[in-house]
Design a protein around this motif. Structure first.
Motif, PDB file in Angstrom:
ATOM      1  N   TYR A   1       2.903 -14.135  -8.184  1.00  0.00           N
ATOM      2  CA  TYR A   1       3.604 -14.482  -6.949  1.00  0.00           C
ATOM      3  C   TYR A   1       4.896 -13.705  -6.825  1.00  0.00           C
ATOM      4  O   TYR A   1       5.269 -13.275  -5.736  1.00  0.00           O
TER       5      TYR A   1
ATOM      6  N   TYR B   1       3.846 -10.302  -5.800  1.00  0.00           N
ATOM      7  CA  TYR B   1       3.185 -10.219  -4.504  1.00  0.00           C
ATOM      8  C   TYR B   1       4.097 -10.672  -3.360  1.00  0.00           C
ATOM      9  O   TYR B   1       4.058 -10.128  -2.267  1.00  0.00           O
ATOM     10  N   PHE B   2       4.917 -11.670  -3.621  1.00  0.00           N
ATOM     11  CA  PHE B   2       5.760 -12.211  -2.549  1.00  0.00           C
ATOM     12  C   PHE B   2       7.196 -11.702  -2.598  1.00  0.00           C
ATOM     13  O   PHE B   2       7.832 -11.526  -1.563  1.00  0.00           O
TER      14      PHE B   2
ATOM     15  N   ASP C   1      10.089  -8.398  -0.341  1.00  0.00           N
ATOM     16  CA  ASP C   1      11.428  -8.765   0.124  1.00  0.00           C
ATOM     17  C   ASP C   1      12.444  -7.693  -0.209  1.00  0.00           C
ATOM     18  O   ASP C   1      13.430  -7.514   0.499  1.00  0.00           O
TER      19      ASP C   1
ATOM     20  N   ARG D   1       6.283  -2.945  -0.997  1.00  0.00           N
ATOM     21  CA  ARG D   1       5.069  -3.638  -0.581  1.00  0.00           C
ATOM     22  C   ARG D   1       3.865  -2.993  -1.263  1.00  0.00           C
ATOM     23  O   ARG D   1       3.649  -1.792  -1.139  1.00  0.00           O
TER      24      ARG D   1
ATOM     25  N   GLU E   1      -2.951  -5.748  -2.324  1.00  0.00           N
ATOM     26  CA  GLU E   1      -3.368  -6.859  -3.186  1.00  0.00           C
ATOM     27  C   GLU E   1      -3.845  -6.325  -4.532  1.00  0.00           C
ATOM     28  O   GLU E   1      -3.496  -6.839  -5.593  1.00  0.00           O
TER      29      GLU E   1
ATOM     30  N   ILE F   1      -4.761 -14.102  -4.410  1.00  0.00           N
ATOM     31  CA  ILE F   1      -4.140 -13.225  -3.410  1.00  0.00           C
ATOM     32  C   ILE F   1      -5.206 -12.348  -2.741  1.00  0.00           C
ATOM     33  O   ILE F   1      -4.906 -11.269  -2.227  1.00  0.00           O
TER      34      ILE F   1
ATOM     35  N   VAL G   1       4.908 -21.987  -3.230  1.00  0.00           N
ATOM     36  CA  VAL G   1       4.098 -21.271  -2.248  1.00  0.00           C
ATOM     37  C   VAL G   1       4.288 -21.896  -0.869  1.00  0.00           C
ATOM     38  O   VAL G   1       4.473 -21.193   0.129  1.00  0.00           O
TER      39      VAL G   1
ATOM     40  N   GLN H   1       7.834 -21.109   0.518  1.00  0.00           N
ATOM     41  CA  GLN H   1       8.047 -19.709   0.895  1.00  0.00           C
ATOM     42  C   GLN H   1       7.216 -19.347   2.123  1.00  0.00           C
ATOM     43  O   GLN H   1       7.625 -18.517   2.929  1.00  0.00           O
ATOM     44  N   ALA H   2       6.072 -19.998   2.308  1.00  0.00           N
ATOM     45  CA  ALA H   2       5.271 -19.727   3.497  1.00  0.00           C
ATOM     46  C   ALA H   2       6.025 -20.179   4.747  1.00  0.00           C
ATOM     47  O   ALA H   2       5.928 -19.569   5.804  1.00  0.00           O
TER      48      ALA H   2
ATOM     49  N   SER I   1      10.601 -16.239   2.975  1.00  0.00           N
ATOM     50  CA  SER I   1      11.458 -15.574   1.999  1.00  0.00           C
ATOM     51  C   SER I   1      11.065 -16.086   0.618  1.00  0.00           C
ATOM     52  O   SER I   1      10.782 -17.272   0.459  1.00  0.00           O
ATOM     53  N   ALA I   2      11.050 -15.201  -0.332  1.00  0.00           N
ATOM     54  CA  ALA I   2      10.455 -15.584  -1.608  1.00  0.00           C
ATOM     55  C   ALA I   2      11.421 -15.564  -2.779  1.00  0.00           C
ATOM     56  O   ALA I   2      11.295 -16.345  -3.710  1.00  0.00           O
TER      57      ALA I   2
END
Ligand code: ADP
Ligand code: MG
Lengths: 219, 268, 218
Positions: A70, A73-74, A78, A82, A85, A164, C175, C178-179, C183-184
């Motif tokens: 996570y 991936y997330f 930010d 990027r 997957e 993911i 999860v 953040q969804a 912002s994570a």
């Protein structure tokens, strides 16, 4: 179990299985390479590098692989990175498993008495020759069993990449389940497939180990 | 009736491991209050005999009686013998105490815990009753101050004395000792033999496999000499030690006494 | 870049989810010990078929992904009449999985209990069950404590997978937040740090136990 159903979706599942095998193989190779880099950093004699490896290892040992996934991936997007997957998944497997690979290599290297290398040097071998002809053949026998265990862990953990949406085996199983609504059957089928692959892998590695350690039997 | 019944009686014991016959037709009777020492070279089957006498390793053929009860076997309606049920076998075993060469204390229990275990678990005594009994016994083997020590903190001699107390706690009708001092440093042998000597003087029924000739000559009522799975000779200690009848007994004693006199000379 | 407000907002939610993580870990560990103990007893006592039953269990659990096991259990429980129990399914799946490793850890320890100690117990008239519970297992657990502690660190690290069946443990909460927040960093960084800290403290406990254990036995 409904064989007809399974046959119907077999091509899709097989496609997923192929991806699982490819990702796992790539993950194993990449984490071995990265692991070797970690060992080199730690043994470089440059203290800051060794400290970085220590901290990195502690973090990886403490972090769940799904959380690492996570974060990659997330969180990376930010900060402007990027990844696809597939790339995120592969990066996760590599980052997570390289300290384990490093540990295996360290153990094997340390297990070979330094006297043997000195002996090799004393008959005039170069460092590289000594490594190739003395260290590696013996280290292989020591590396294979733990490598088998770690690689099995990696193959199993590759299933979380389905979360993911990497199109590997667990993901395709989930797709099929969504269409057939036969979750218990298809997840059990998936378990059987994983088990079979890992069984073959484990036993293949075991016979390989027997081959490379044949020299020990002479005693 | 019970007066004349021996404490333990073995008839025609045979024990084989595969092709190897380790005991060949051994018969032995020990009266109540009698102390029997078993001597013999290593590998002659002494340990195997003791293990048959409490059915830890059931003999291939032959019978053992404790008091007037057949051990490990019973006869069905037609009189044919068959193995006894586990619960009854365990009850019989609990009547025979055993002390091992390697002590075999349970390392996760204190000294007193080791002694209390059997009475509590097998006999169903309450914790307090078991503790009282264990305290008396630890006192008897001179270890009252070590009650709360774990085995790892005790010397070999102390461990073996705890093991003796543990066996005594079951109030057994007979005690079997398998080379109880062989694993001990020489300076610790004495304290264990003293405890055993005291037991002998209290007329505890005992079978002691030992290499301590001195102990055998002082404490035993009878010495049994074994070789190659058979009893070669038996008799009163004085007779056996001074004038053994059989060639093999003589050889054994010669070698043995030479060695002990050498060690005692060396330790001067 | 790091939105402090979002971070402060999510802390209470994450904290209560962390409690679920701890609960799930504890339940899974208890089940792991239960399954591991039963399995090692099956494997090493002379119950007919017990050896193969236990070996098969261990092989299946070690040879398949936990994620797949989770789904099998989650969708299998309703077939047994237990419906809508995601937490239970997760605890059972993780417990079954870890139980296989606990079996291996305990087996090594059980086989290290000297035969003579068991003989001493048998000579005293103890039953097989009494010997297992009073002589063998207490020692095996003490000897295995360090290895078991690291196994339970792995259990902790497995609990995020419960999010796939919608158990609201720490990772799942992350999860969800953040969804919503798009912002994570503010969410997954604290989560990651949290797991690492808990795992580190597990390691410390394990080292301490190991030292204590060594003291007891020398
Ligand atoms: N479990 C066993 N399996 C095979 N052989 C055994 C076993 N136990 C003892 N023996 C053999 O039986 C013989 C007698 O052993 P033992 O009774 O221990 O002799 P002692 O105690 O007099 O030294 C030895 O040759 C030994 O190797
Ligand atoms: Mg012996």
């Amino acid at each position: 179990m409904d064989l007809e159903q399974i046959l119907k979706y077999a091509p899709l599942l097989l496609e997923g299985l192929k991806v699982t095998i490819i990702i796992s193989t790539a993950g194993i190779l990449l984490s071995i390479v990265t692991g070797a880099v970690l060992v080199a950093m730690q043994r470089s004699g440059i203290r800051p590098l060794a400290v970085i490896v220590r901290i990195y290892t502690e973090i990886i040992l403490g972090i769940p692989i799904l959380v690492l996934l996570y974060v990659i991936y997330f969180v990376l997007p930010d900060i402007g990175l990027r990844l696809s997957e597939l790339a995120a998944g592969l990066l996760t497997l590599t980052l997570y498993y390289s300290p384990y690979m490093a540990e295996i290599m360290r153990g094997a290297i340390d297990a070979i008495p330094s006297g043997q290398l000195e002996a090799a040097r004393s008959v005039g071998m170069s460092r590289l020759q000594a490594a190739r002809r003395i260290t590696v053949p013996q280290a292989l026998g020591l590396i294979i069993p733990p490598l088998t265990g770690i690689s099995i862990g990696l193959v199993k953990d590759s299933a979380i990449l389905s979360i993911i949406s990497v199109h590997e085996f667990a993901f395709e199983t989930k797709q099929v389940v969504a269409r057939t609504y036969a979750p218990f059957e298809f997840w059990t089928f998936a378990a059987i497939c994983y088990w079979t692959i890992l069984f073959v892998w484990e036993n293949g590695m075991r016979s390989l180990e027997r081959r490379v350690t044949r020299y020990r039997e002479a005693r | 009736m019970t007066k004349n019944v021996p404490a333990i009686r073995a008839e025609h014991l045979v024990k084989t491991f595969g092709d190897l016959e380790v005991l060949s037709d051994i018969s032995l009777e020990v009266a109540k209050g009698e102390v029997v020492c078993v001597l013999g070279p290593s590998g002659s089957g002494k340990s195997t005999l003791l293990r048959c006498l409490n059915w830890l390793s059931p003999p291939t053929s032959g019978t053992v009686w404790i008091g007037d009860e057949m051990l490990g076997m019973e006869r069905d309606a037609n009189g044919t013998p068959r193995p006894l049920g586990d619960a009854r076998l365990r009850r019989q075993r609990s009547r025979i105490g055993m002390v091992f060469q390697s002590f075999n204390l349970w390392p996760h229990r204190t000294a007193i815990g080791n002694v209390m275990e059997g009475p509590m678990i097998v006999r169903g005594l309450s914790k307090n009753e078991a503790r009282e009994r264990a305290e008396v016994l630890l006192d008897r083997v001179g270890l009252q101050d070590k009650a709360t020590s774990y085995p790892a903190k005790l010397s070999g001699g102390q461990q073996q004395r705890v093991a003796i107390a543990r066996a005594l706690a079951m109030e057994p009708e007979i005690l079997l000792f398998d080379e109880p001092t062989s694993a001990l440093d020489p300076e610790l042998v004495g304290e264990v033999l003293d405890v055993m000597q005291a037991l002998a003087e209290q007329r505890t029924t005992m079978i002691v496999v030992t290499h301590e000739i001195g102990f055998a000559s002082e404490a035993a009522d009878r010495i049994v000499f074994m070789d190659e799975g058979s009893i070669i000779e038996e008799g009163a200690p004085a007779d056996f030690l001074s004038s053994p009848r059989e060639q093999r007994s003589r050889q054994f004693l010669d070698r043995y006494l030479k060695r002990t006199s050498f060690t005692s000379f060396a330790s001067c | 870049m790091f939105n402090l407000d979002l971070f402060y907002e999510s802390v209470p939610i994450l904290a209560s989810a962390a409690i679920v993580t701890v609960e799930l870990t504890v339940c899974s560990v208890i089940l792991s010990l239960l399954f591991g103990t039963i399995s090692v007893m099956l494997q090493l006592s002379k119950i007919p078929g017990g050896y193969w039953l236990s070996r098969t269990y261990v092989s299946i659990m070690r040879g398949t992904p936990l994620l797949v096991q989770l789904f099998v259990v989650f969708f299998g429980l309703p077939l047994l009449g237990i419906k809508g129990q995601a937490f239970l399914a997760a605890a059972v799946a993780i417990g079954l999985n870890s139980g296989a490793y606990t079996t291996e850890i305990l087996r090594a320890a059980v086989q290290n209990v000297p035969e003579g100690q068991i003989e001493a117990a048998r000579a005293m008239g103890m039953s097989t069950r009494q010997i297992w519970f009073r002589v063998i297992l207490p020692q095996a657990f003490v000897v295995s404590l360090p290895a078991l502690t690291s196994e339970f660190t792995i259990v902790l690290k497995s609990t995020p997978l419960a999010s796939v069946v919608a158990v609201t443990e720490l990772t799942y909460a992350g999860v969800v937040i953040q969804a919503r927040a798009f912002s994570a960093v503010e969410i997954f960084l604290p989560i990651a740090v949290g797991y690492v800290l808990i795992a580190l403290s597990f390691t410390q406990v394990s080292r301490w136990l190991e030292r204590r254990f060594r003291l007891l036995h020398t």
